[in-house]
Structure formats: structure tokens, C-alpha cells
Scaffold this motif. Structure first.
Motif, PDB file in Angstrom:
ATOM      1  N   GLU A 128      48.674 -13.284  56.451  1.00  0.00           N
ATOM      2  CA  GLU A 128      47.640 -13.372  57.496  1.00  0.00           C
ATOM      3  C   GLU A 128      46.309 -12.790  57.026  1.00  0.00           C
ATOM      4  O   GLU A 128      45.232 -13.329  57.315  1.00  0.00           O
ATOM      5  CB  GLU A 128      48.120 -12.645  58.751  1.00  0.00           C
ATOM      6  CG  GLU A 128      47.108 -12.690  59.893  1.00  0.00           C
ATOM      7  CD  GLU A 128      47.627 -12.036  61.159  1.00  0.00           C
ATOM      8  OE1 GLU A 128      46.858 -11.975  62.144  1.00  0.00           O
ATOM      9  OE2 GLU A 128      48.799 -11.581  61.164  1.00  0.00           O
ATOM     10  N   THR A 132      42.354 -13.968  57.592  1.00  0.00           N
ATOM     11  CA  THR A 132      41.512 -13.288  58.586  1.00  0.00           C
ATOM     12  C   THR A 132      40.586 -12.228  58.005  1.00  0.00           C
ATOM     13  O   THR A 132      39.655 -11.790  58.687  1.00  0.00           O
ATOM     14  CB  THR A 132      42.408 -12.633  59.651  1.00  0.00           C
ATOM     15  OG1 THR A 132      43.277 -11.680  59.015  1.00  0.00           O
ATOM     16  CG2 THR A 132      43.248 -13.662  60.377  1.00  0.00           C
ATOM     17  N   GLY A 137      36.479 -13.082  56.505  1.00  0.00           N
ATOM     18  CA  GLY A 137      37.217 -13.615  57.647  1.00  0.00           C
ATOM     19  C   GLY A 137      36.852 -15.033  58.027  1.00  0.00           C
ATOM     20  O   GLY A 137      37.027 -15.433  59.188  1.00  0.00           O
ATOM     21  N   THR A 140      39.504 -17.114  59.897  1.00  0.00           N
ATOM     22  CA  THR A 140      40.121 -16.573  61.111  1.00  0.00           C
ATOM     23  C   THR A 140      40.319 -17.626  62.191  1.00  0.00           C
ATOM     24  O   THR A 140      41.406 -17.732  62.793  1.00  0.00           O
ATOM     25  CB  THR A 140      39.275 -15.414  61.670  1.00  0.00           C
ATOM     26  OG1 THR A 140      39.162 -14.396  60.681  1.00  0.00           O
ATOM     27  CG2 THR A 140      39.921 -14.836  62.921  1.00  0.00           C
ATOM     28  N   TRP A 143      43.074 -19.967  61.280  1.00  0.00           N
ATOM     29  CA  TRP A 143      44.358 -19.284  61.456  1.00  0.00           C
ATOM     30  C   TRP A 143      44.783 -19.312  62.926  1.00  0.00           C
ATOM     31  O   TRP A 143      45.946 -19.595  63.249  1.00  0.00           O
ATOM     32  CB  TRP A 143      44.243 -17.849  60.951  1.00  0.00           C
ATOM     33  CG  TRP A 143      45.436 -16.978  61.226  1.00  0.00           C
ATOM     34  CD1 TRP A 143      45.608 -16.114  62.265  1.00  0.00           C
ATOM     35  CD2 TRP A 143      46.646 -16.908  60.455  1.00  0.00           C
ATOM     36  NE1 TRP A 143      46.834 -15.502  62.197  1.00  0.00           N
ATOM     37  CE2 TRP A 143      47.493 -15.968  61.088  1.00  0.00           C
ATOM     38  CE3 TRP A 143      47.083 -17.525  59.299  1.00  0.00           C
ATOM     39  CZ2 TRP A 143      48.755 -15.642  60.598  1.00  0.00           C
ATOM     40  CZ3 TRP A 143      48.343 -17.205  58.810  1.00  0.00           C
ATOM     41  CH2 TRP A 143      49.164 -16.274  59.448  1.00  0.00           C
ATOM     42  N   LYS A 144      43.848 -19.043  63.806  1.00  0.00           N
ATOM     43  CA  LYS A 144      44.151 -19.031  65.239  1.00  0.00           C
ATOM     44  C   LYS A 144      44.571 -20.416  65.725  1.00  0.00           C
ATOM     45  O   LYS A 144      45.444 -20.548  66.595  1.00  0.00           O
ATOM     46  CB  LYS A 144      42.942 -18.537  66.027  1.00  0.00           C
ATOM     47  CG  LYS A 144      42.659 -17.043  65.848  1.00  0.00           C
ATOM     48  CD  LYS A 144      41.428 -16.621  66.641  1.00  0.00           C
ATOM     49  CE  LYS A 144      41.158 -15.130  66.483  1.00  0.00           C
ATOM     50  NZ  LYS A 144      39.930 -14.707  67.209  1.00  0.00           N
TER      51      LYS A 144
END
Length: 735
Positions: A128, A132, A137, A140, A143-144
Motif C-alpha cells: 500500500e 499512497t 502519494g 493514492t 489505490w482508493k
């Protein structure tokens, strides 16, 4: 000039190579693409070429490119690169590949984004931070999005695994195809050998006539699930290949065959046996890739079910459902395009049976054709396997040779020491004989009895505690002594002393057999090696092992409060078996009687199967924070409920070339070539006595503790690893 790798390969050249490999993959797997289209209504060939084109776009960003150029300069200046520039840059290029596509309005479906994001196996909770925190980042939000896709899909599915199985197939197909193309291209660029691609290609020998079991298998190939019962030696191996040929070439349901065996030992033997008949065969279990003595190539591809025929263990099929490693996503995608034969499927306890039922439920959703075969399928198994969701009308049976007398049980004798059966052993001295014993300890002692009392007799002891290379050598020796050719040429000779490892796939025969008692399904398999190559009525003597004037049932029972209790299937077998002549039909009656209520799952086995279903649901997209494999089960879920095992290196530490290893794969090679899995309790006893010792080796500076032999314990090629402890020093010993 943008580089793709520190070796100096340009980004354009690498991308072109990956596309070329994808085009080749499409050519050899047309039916897999056709099946995907039938399932989801859209062609995926264009998607594969698209993700190949864009998968490494992220390598163009200055941070990654400058680090790669620095690595390339080191290679030119010093002949090697360190990897530190790329490591310190803290850039995941696959993340930026997706971001660049989004920034440039390159339309990607969810499946295409996942395929690009996953192509180096970094889409998981362990990584992760790379999404992130690295590169300020920038990954991020992406990833979400993946987390949201994962969570919402699981929520919508509820407690059902079916929607997630379909979702896995939908996403894993492209995910796997990109990785296979990328890895193969990289292997070629590194000037390492790769196996040629082949399609499934099997032809039945034109000089042979189809045997009844082979006709049955071929004629019933239109069914998605078939159960086939036939006596040992009836020709089931060729029957399964004929069935697969129909599935692949006529029904167009699959483009490869997987044959799942109960154990790694049986998969070894069958893999070697059929390799000459098939265009390309791979065998896979946790040690297969290191067994170069087998002469079978492509074991890495076999581990991914990427060979036209893969022979593996049931465990490997189960592990790919867990999705705890990126390779599991690849093998799952290939599983979806396979037809599967489960050979000797009755050889599973309730623990593995419940796992197998989950696997069959998954295969039913994927519409994977299944053939389940055995010589001793009880009628009750029909009702059990119907729980998978497959439409199963009946057990198909080769009844052409069921009534012929197969063997004569001439005696059932209790014994506690070899003096009581000396007359039988001396008879074995005079004619080819197979002897089955239930424990490694007994096999070792019996082998040494023959060495002392009948030194002139050729004796081969075969059990599970040999190195992998020696197991292969043992099987070859057994074939030369008691195989079909030896009998045809009048050269059959010697005594084979076997444990359960010799119950299946070792194609040997004798007209005289001595066997310790075992549950009836196992006994039927053992009898299958009695007069296997002709219609002689073989002779069988059954032994009832005793200890302190009571039955010693190990390993078919439980040991509690220093007392053994037989399991019910063993006890029922003892109660029903009697001295008489038996046909295959009469053995079937016994099997059905003993297993009339089937194998009843325990609460423990049902709970374990639920754990597998949870992993199917929760790991369908993103990798969890732990890994499972055949060597290191860690408590989340298990394929089998077996005694704890420890790996012992069958040599002294001083005998290895170096205690320093450049990488983990070199250490793995040592472990797989010389490591032997042994019961934990026996390892502990030998550690106490100094016969086994703990020693540390170094892997790139990291210490790894291994178990080696001390100078007081030697590994013998003839007898294997003998961890026996004198009876007076230990409460019980059976493995």
C-alpha cells in the motif's frame, strides 16, 4: 532514448516484444478467448494488445528513467548494476502507467487498469505504501478506486462465492495474459532459454483397440462432469487423455488438461509415464521444478497451468483459489480454460474432501469439464459430489471385467515380529513379491531383515523419506524389476517393500503379495499391483500388525492417552474381509459396504472449508498481507489435516559447497533437492539425541536456520532417512 531495463533494452523494443508474445499467446489459446467471449459477451484480444502497449508507459517519467539510466551506466562501467538507484527512486512505474493513460484520455476499462496495475504483483496490502506514499502519494486516488472496486464487489456478493468467482475470471484473464507475455519477453531479452509453445496434441496408438473404459470416457465427453469407476490396470490413463481430447478438440470447452493426483509422489510417476504421449507435459508440486532428472521441461509454466498437460497435486489446485500470491491469479485464469481429471479421487480424508467440494463448486461456476476417476469409488460419493452443483446422473462403470477372479486371499495372520511371518518372507525369496507395510519404520526394518537373511535377493525399499532424485531412481528400479517389460521378457525378479507411496501410479506387478491391513479403498489399490499384466489369479496374504497383543493400526487411527484406536473404515475392513477368491465386483461390494454412509465431514473440516470460501471472496482482486504455498501453511487455511512436518536436509552442513547463498532461489534449490519432510515429533526426538542439528546459513546477509544431519546420522541411498528411535525411548512411532 527511453530505457525499459537497466540492461539497456529500450522501452520501444521491450513493448514490441511483449506485444509479439501476446499475439503468440492469442494464437495458441484461441479457445480460451472464445470461452471468455461466451461468458462476458466481449472479445478480449484487443484489450490484451492495448495493455501490452501501455503497460510500461510509467517508465517514461523522469524519476524512473534517470534511475534506470544510472543503473545502465554502472553496468557499462563496472559490468554489473546494483539496483540501488531504482530502489531509492521510490517509483512504481505501473502506477504511473495507469495515471498517464488517464491524463491523456486513453480509455481503459476496469479490467485493463487492473491488468496494468498488477503486472508486477504489487496490488496488495503489503504494498500500500508504494501507492499512497511513494512519488508524493500520486497513486493514492487510484489505490482508493481499486479498494472501492474490491469492497463493493464483495459487499454485493454477500456470502455467495459465485459472483466473485465470475468476477475473478473476468479480471484475472487479462491480468494473467499480460504478465505471461511480459515475463516471457523479459526472459528472451535476458538471453535465457524458454520452452517452445505447444497446443494439446494426443493421438491414441493406431495399433491398439479401445478398451471398454476408454470407450466409456470418450462417449460420455458431452457431459460437463463425469464419475468413472474402473478396476486398476483397465487403462484409465489413456481414457483420461481421450476424454480430454474430446473436450479440447470436439466440444471446444478447454484448451489444456490438468490431471490432479492425491500426492506429489503419484504426480511424479504419472507425469513421467505420460510425457512421451503428449506434445508437452509439465508436472508441478512444490519440488517438481528442481527435479531435472525427470527429463520434463516447463515446470515453471506447469506451476501456472500454462503447459498443454499439467500433472499436479490436488493441493496446487486448491492453493490457486486462495489468491494470496500474484501467481495464483495467473493459475486461476488458466484453470478457467482447462479440463480437469481427478485421478484416484477416493484417496482424500474428510478434511481434503470438503476443500475439494469448494473447488468443484468454483469449477462448476466456471463451466470447467471434470472427469473424476478411481478404481474404488463408493456409490455414496455420487450424492456427495452432487453438492458441487454439477449435474451428475450416475457413476459410469467399466463392467467388462468385473466378475473375473482377481486375487485369492489365502490367509489373514496376526504378527508382531518378523519371526512370526518368516515362512512368508522366505517364500518371497523364491518368487517376485510385493510387500506393503503401513509405516516407514516397518519398511526400514523389513528391508534390513532381507539384507541380513536373504542378501542374494534383489530388494527395493520405497517410502516417502528419500530425496526427490532418489524417489525417481527408486521408481525406475522398481519398473526394471517388476514392470511390464520385465514380465514380458521373463526378467521379473526381486522383492518390492512399499508404503502408501507405492499404492498408485507405480506400474509394477507380482503374483504374490503380502500386505498389512488397511482400509478397503487402499487395499483395492494395492491389489491392483497383483497379477497386473495378465489374468493370473494372484495370491494375497493380509497381516494384522500387533503391539502388546492388540491391533496396531497406525496410521489408520488415532493415538490418545498412549493408546491406539482404529478408525472405523479400517475396523470395518477387518470385520468384512475374509480368506477367499475376490473379483473386482466383490471388492466394489466391500467398498460400498464400508463407505455406505460416505465420509462424514467433521466440524473442523467444515470450518476450514469456510475459511477457503472467505479467501475466495476477499482476495478476488487485491493481494492480502500474507502468502500461502505448499511449503509454508500458516494457519489461515489448510489443504490437509496432517501431522506437523519439518524439513530435514539429508546431509551434513559441512557437505554443502558453501553456507552463503547469493539469493533465495539458490537456497530453495538445496532444500528441494536434499530436503525431506519428516513428522515434527520425530524431528524433535532426533534433535534431543543430537542426530539432527540446527545450523544457520546466510542468504545475502540474512540468517536462515535449517535442520541438517549430524555425523552420527547418515542418509543412505538404499534405505533413505532413518529417524527411528528405539522403542524403549519413545511412546509411539509410526511414520
Amino acid at each position: 532514448m527511453n530505457l525499459a531495463k537497466p540492461s539497456g533494452i529500450t522501452l520501444k523494443r521491450h513493448t514490441d516484444n511483449v506485444i509479439a508474445q501476446a499475439e503468440e499467446w492469442i494464437f495458441f489459446h484461441k479457445q480460451a478467448f472464445d470461452k471468455y467471449k461466451r461468458f462476458f459477451g466481449n472479445s478480449v484480444e484487443e484489450s490484451l494488445l492495448k495493455v501490452c502497449k501501455y503497460h510500461d508507459l510509467g517508465k517514461k517519467i523522469p524519476e524512473w528513467q534517470s534511475a534506470c539510466q544510472a543503473e545502465f551506466k554502472d553496468l557499462k562501467d563496472f559490468g554489473k548494476f546494483s539496483g540501488r538507484y531504482l530502489r531509492d527512486a521510490k517509483v512504481r512505474h505501473e502506477v504511473h502507467s495507469v495515471l498517464i493513460c488517464e491524463e491523456n484520455n486513453i480509455d481503459l476499462s476496469e479490467e485493463e487498469k487492473v491488468a496494468i496495475a498488477c503486472h508486477h504483483g504489487k496490488l496488495g496490502s503489503k504494498h500500500e505504501e508504494k501507492w499512497t506514499k511513494w512519488q508524493l502519494g500520486k497513486g493514492t486516488d487510484l489505490w482508493k478506486k481499486f479498494k472501492s472496486l474490491d469492497f463493493n464487489s464483495v459487499k454485493e456478493a454477500g456470502n455467495s462465492i459465485e459472483p466473485l468467482v465470475r468476477k475473478s475470471y473476468q479480471f484475472d484473464f487479462l491480468r494473467a495474459a499480460l504478465q505471461l507475455a511480459d515475463k516471457r519477453a523479459s526472459t528472451i531479452e535476458n538471453e535465457k532459454p524458454v520452452s517452445n509453445r505447444f497446443s494439446f496434441d494426443y493421438s491414441f496408438n493406431e495399433n491398439w483397440s479401445l478398451r471398454p473404459v476408454q470407450k466409456i470416457a470418450r462417449e460420455n465427453s458431452k457431459k460437463l462432469f463425469s464419475m468413472l469407476r474402473a478396476p486398476t490396470g483397465a487403462g484409465k490413463t489413456d481414457a483420461s487423455l481421450l476424454w480430454a481430447k474430446q473436450q479440447i478438440e470436439v466440444e471446444k470447452r478447454a484448451d489444456r488438461l490438468i490431471i490432479a493426483m492425491p500426492t506429489r509422489f503419484t504426480s511424479n510417476a504419472l507425469g513421467v509415464n505420460i510425457s512421451a504421449s503428449i506434445s508437452q507435459t509439465g508436472i508441478y508440486h512444490s519440488t517438481a521444478m528442481f527435479l531435472k532428472e525427470e527429463g520434463i521441461e516447463g515446470n515453471h509454466y506447469a506451476s501456472l497451468f500454462e503447459t498443454p498437460v499439467t500433472v499436479c497435486t490436488i493441493d496446487h489446485l486448491l492453493y490457486c483459489l486462495s489468491k494470496t500470491k500474484e501467481d495464483h491469479h495467473i493459475s486461476f485464469a488458466n484453470l478457467s480454460s482447462s479440463c480437469i481429471v481427478f485421478d484416484e479421487a477416493d484417496f482424500y480424508d474428510d478434511f481434503t474432501q470438503e476443500n475439494l467440494l469448494v473447488l468443484l463448486q468454483v469449477l462448476n461456476v466456471l463451466e470447467v469439464p471434470v472427469l473424476l476417476m478411481s478404481a474404488s469409488l463408493p456409490d455414496s460419493s455420487l450424492f456427495y459430489y452432487r453438492r458441487s452443483g454439477y449435474d451428475i446422473e450416475k457413476i459410469l462403470e467399466d463392467d467388462s471385467d468385473l466378475t473375473r477372479p482377481r486375487c485369492k486371499i489365502t490367509e489373514i495372520r496376526k504378527y508382531e515380529n518378523f519371526e512370526i511371518i518368516e515362512d512368508l518372507l522366505l517364500r518371497a525369496k523364491k518368487e517376485p513379491t510385493i510387500i506393503y507395510v503401513n509405516t516407514v519404520d516397518r519398511a526400514l526394518k523389513l528391508g534390513k531383515w532381507f539384507q541380513k537373511n536373504c542378501a542374494e535377493v534383489k530388494v527395493e525399499v520405497y517410502h516417502s523419506r528419500f530425496t526427490e532424485a532418489d524417489k525417481i531412481r527408486k521408481e525406475k528400479n522398481l519398473l526394471s524389476m517388476l514392470g511390464k517389460e520385465a514380465w514380458q521378457t521373463g526378467m521379473a525378479q526381486g522383492v518390492a517393500i512399499l508404503t502408501q507411496i507405492g499404492e498408485m501410479s507405480v506400474n509394477i506387478s507380482a503374483n504374490f503379495m503380502i500386505s498389512e491391513v488397511c482400509p478397503i479403498d487402499r487395499l483395492v489399490q494395492r491389489v491392483g499391483r497383483l497379477s497386473r499384466f495378465d489374468k493370473t489369479v494372484g495370491e494375497l496374504v493380509i497381516l494384522l500388525p500387533q503391539k502388546n497383543d492388540s491391533l496396531y493400526p497406525a496410521p489408520y487411527g488415532s493415538f490418545k492417552n498412549r493408546k491406539w484406536t482404529s478408525n472405523k473404515f479400517l475396523q470395518m475392513t477387518i470385520d468384512l474381509i475374509e480368506p477367499k477368491v475376490y473379483s473386482a465386483n466383490e471388492f466394489n461390494y466391500l467398498v460400498n459396504d464400508v463407505f455406505k454412509h460416505g465420509v462424514q465431514p467433521s466440524d473442523k473440516s467444515k470450518s476450514n472449508a469456510e475459511d477457503l470460501k472467505k479467501m475466495i471472496r476477499h482476495n478476488w482482486l487485491m493481494l492480502p498481507g500474507f502468502e500461502l504455498d505448499e511449503e509454508n501453511e500458516n494457519g489461515h487455511w489448510r489443504t490437509r489435516d496432517i501431522t506437523g512436518q519439518r524439513t530435514v536436509i539429508a546431509m551434513q552442513k559441512n557437505d554443502i559447497q558453501s553456507a552463503y547463498f547469493e539469493n533465495w532461489s539458490d537456497l530453495s534449490e538445496l532444500i528441494h533437492k536434499r530436503g525431506i519432510n519428516c513428522p515434527t515429533y520425530l524431528v524433535k526426538e532426533n534433535l534431543k539425541r543430537g542426530r539432527v542439528v540446527k545450523e544457520c546459513v546466510l542468504v545475502r546477509g540474512d540468517e536462515k536456520e535449517l535442520l541438517f544431519l549430524s555425523p552420527s546420522l547418515e542418509y543412505e541411498d538404499k534405505y533413505g532417512l532413518d529417524l527411528s528411535i528405539p522403542k524403549e525411548e519413545i511412546n509411539d512411532q509410526f511414520l
